[in-house]
Design a protein around this motif. Structure first.
Motif, PDB file in Angstrom:
ATOM      1  N   GLY A 256       0.819  -1.222   0.000  1.00 37.92           N
ATOM      2  CA  GLY A 256       0.000   0.000   0.000  1.00 37.92           C
ATOM      3  C   GLY A 256       0.849   1.266   0.000  1.00 37.92           C
ATOM      4  N   LEU A 257       2.158   1.132  -0.276  1.00 38.87           N
ATOM      5  CA  LEU A 257       3.040   2.305  -0.245  1.00 38.87           C
ATOM      6  C   LEU A 257       3.122   2.985  -1.604  1.00 38.87           C
ATOM      7  CD1 LEU A 257       5.995   0.657   1.749  1.00 38.87           C
ATOM      8  CD2 LEU A 257       4.246   2.230   2.617  1.00 38.87           C
ATOM      9  N   GLU A 258       2.676   2.271  -2.640  1.00 36.51           N
ATOM     10  CA  GLU A 258       2.776   2.817  -3.993  1.00 36.51           C
ATOM     11  C   GLU A 258       1.472   2.510  -4.720  1.00 36.51           C
ATOM     12  OE1 GLU A 258       6.077   1.016  -6.152  1.00 36.51           O
ATOM     13  OE2 GLU A 258       5.286   1.845  -8.026  1.00 36.51           O
ATOM     14  N   HIS A 259       1.072   3.402  -5.631  1.00 44.48           N
ATOM     15  CA  HIS A 259      -0.153   3.165  -6.401  1.00 44.48           C
ATOM     16  C   HIS A 259       0.145   3.373  -7.869  1.00 44.48           C
ATOM     17  CE1 HIS A 259      -2.441   2.944  -2.708  1.00 44.48           C
ATOM     18  NE2 HIS A 259      -1.667   3.926  -2.301  1.00 44.48           N
ATOM     19  N   ARG A 260      -0.438   2.571  -8.721  1.00 43.06           N
ATOM     20  CA  ARG A 260      -0.265   2.762 -10.161  1.00 43.06           C
ATOM     21  C   ARG A 260      -1.640   2.862 -10.794  1.00 43.06           C
ATOM     22  NH1 ARG A 260       4.704  -1.424 -11.405  1.00 43.06           N
ATOM     23  NH2 ARG A 260       6.005  -0.685  -9.694  1.00 43.06           N
ATOM     24  N   ASP A 261      -1.667   3.120 -12.100  1.00 43.27           N
ATOM     25  CA  ASP A 261      -2.987   3.307 -12.699  1.00 43.27           C
ATOM     26  C   ASP A 261      -3.601   1.980 -13.155  1.00 43.27           C
ATOM     27  OD1 ASP A 261      -1.346   2.861 -14.754  1.00 43.27           O
ATOM     28  OD2 ASP A 261      -1.618   4.801 -15.754  1.00 43.27           O
TER      29      ASP A 261
END
Ligand code: SER
Length: 447
Positions: free
Chosen positions: A52-57
């Motif tokens: 949950g530390l990074e988000h992508r599309d």
């Protein structure tokens, strides 16, 4: 017959049709994880998405990931060439969900792909689930796996962890039964290590984060991480029992046979197998920027290169040989991994230089090894000091010496080796009189 290149495409296409983004393999040197020596699984590039530390599309992805397992927790180096299914380099096919679908879709996806698109006979498949995972058990039943072919496993085999820290969770594994003419028992039985039941796919239900102190926390979202070895599924779909008999590995073995003029299927077959495997790991590591050196990743690369070079030497080749195999590798894998073609000149040059250098000491080192063995009683391990001399003077990595002795049924006294290494380091420290900066500083301040 579907080639390994076809099988890779079938896998990626299936998940693309099912809403997954096809993401390129990440490099073998992990960009986001200093705790890992090499990328060893498809989930590595997604570690921070699971946490949950990074988000992508995208929330669904599918990859064919380059992996090296030659150091650290997952290390297959010592067995390569001698077994049907160990590699230092392999490709892991995977589908991933980041807080999107969970078990209820991951299991039907896996089942549909292998039984419909790959056409694997359902009656030969088994599934294992973590012993407390009733949901996964029920989902396998729902897709049609008979209850006696769903096995509950209480060990870490069905709880996947990346390492001492990181995302983790229970998993379900799919096994293929090669039939009772091959020795081995089902997963969880006393003779599960036999070759009859082969694991083909691992589906991990990522739901926890593991910390170094042994504690775990539930992750905010539930995710999916799967891994299927392309070489393994390829062997199965091509009707082979040995990964080295698949079309891609076979092409590399034949290139080695051609370059050395040694029968690919004769008594020296083992050397061709080691060379085929190591050619892949060395070339891909160089393409990803690792260069042979005496420490860290570079030393792992050097160890693999030199190990391969000893096997090339055992084929009786007089000149460096590994670099001659690069075109065959690029033909086989350059389309799926364009970085290989881009780095072709560098790979060729690096392999050639290293082999030229190593050949100057290889003969003398092997002669020393023979002399040492001639003085030892049958079966006795090689003394640590001798292995250390081979390392220090002749550039023999310890595992190369161990590999050479394996054929003779002997081991190395590794604690003696470590002691010799420590003694040398202590000597070097005692001889160290400073790098000169202190003296420079005194002059500077005087000025
Ligand atoms: N991470 C899991 C494995 O390496 C599934 O991809 O087996």
């Amino acid at each position: 017959m579907a080639s390994l290149n076809d099988i890779r495409s079938t896998f990626l296409d299936y998940f693309k049709r099912n809403g997954h983004q096809v993401v390129a393999s990440s490099p073998l040197v992990p960009r986001n994880d200093p705790t890992l020596m090499f990328t060893n699984s498809g989930m590595v590039q997604f570690k921070n998405l699971f946490l949950g530390l990074e988000h992508r599309d995208y929330k669904r992805a599918t990859t064919a990931q380059k992996c090296v397992r030659a150091g650290g927790k997952h290390n297959d180096l010592d067995n390569v060439g001698y077994t049907a299914r160990h590699h230092t380099f392999f490709e892991m096919l995977g589908n991933f969900s980041f807080g999107d679908y969970f078990k209820e879709d991951a299991i039907p996806f896996a089942w549909e792909l292998i039984t419909r698109d790959f056409g694997i006979d359902k009656s030969r498949l088994l599934a294992t689930v973590y012993h407390t995972d009733d949901e996964a058990h029920a989902l396998w039943k729902k897709v049609g796996v008979p209850e006696d072919r769903i096995i509950r496993i209480a060990t870490s085999d069905n709880f996947w962890q990346m390492g001492p820290t990181g995302p983790c969770g229970p998993c379900t594994e799919i096994f293929y039964d090669h039939g009772d003419h091959i020795w081995g028992g089902p997963p969880g039985s006393a003779d599960e290590d036999g070759d009859r039941f082969i694991e083909i796919w691992n589906v991990v239900f990522m739901q926890n984060e593991q910390f170094a102190d042994g504690t775990m926390r539930p992750l905010d979202m539930q995710s999916i991480d799967t891994g299927m070895g392309l070489e393994r599924i390829g062997a199965l779909l091509q009707g082979k029992h040995d990964n080295y008999d698949t079309d891609l590995m076979r092409a590399l073995i034949e290139a080695s046979a051609h370059a050395s003029s040694v029968d690919p299927d004769g008594p020296k077959n083992i050397h061709h197998r080691v060379i085929a495997d190591h050619l892949r790991s060395c070339s891909f590591l160089i393409a990803d920027g690792v260069m042979p050196s005496n420490e860290g990743r570079g030393y792992v690369l050097r160890r693999i290169m030199r190990r391969a070079m000893r096997h090339a030497h055992l084929l009786g080749t007089k000149d460096p040989m590994m670099h001659k195999l690069v075109p065959a590798l690029v033909t086989q894998m350059g389309q799926a991994y364009p970085e290989l073609g881009r780095a072709q000149a560098l790979i060729t040059e690096t392999l050639k230089l290293e082999e030229e250098r190593f050949r100057t000491t290889l003969d003398r080192g092997l002669k020393l090894l023979e002399d040492e063995l001639a003085q030892l009683p049958d079966g006795q391990a090689l003394p640590g000091e001798a292995a250390f001399k081979l390392y220090d003077t002749f550039g023999f990595p310890l595992d190369l010496t161990q590999d050479a002795l394996r054929e003779k049924g002997r081991a190395v006294d590794t604690s003696g080796f470590d002691a010799a290494m420590d003694a040398q380091k202590a000597k070097a420290r005692a001889a160290w009189s400073g790098s000169g900066e202190a003296a420079d500083a005194a002059i500077w301040f005087d000025l």
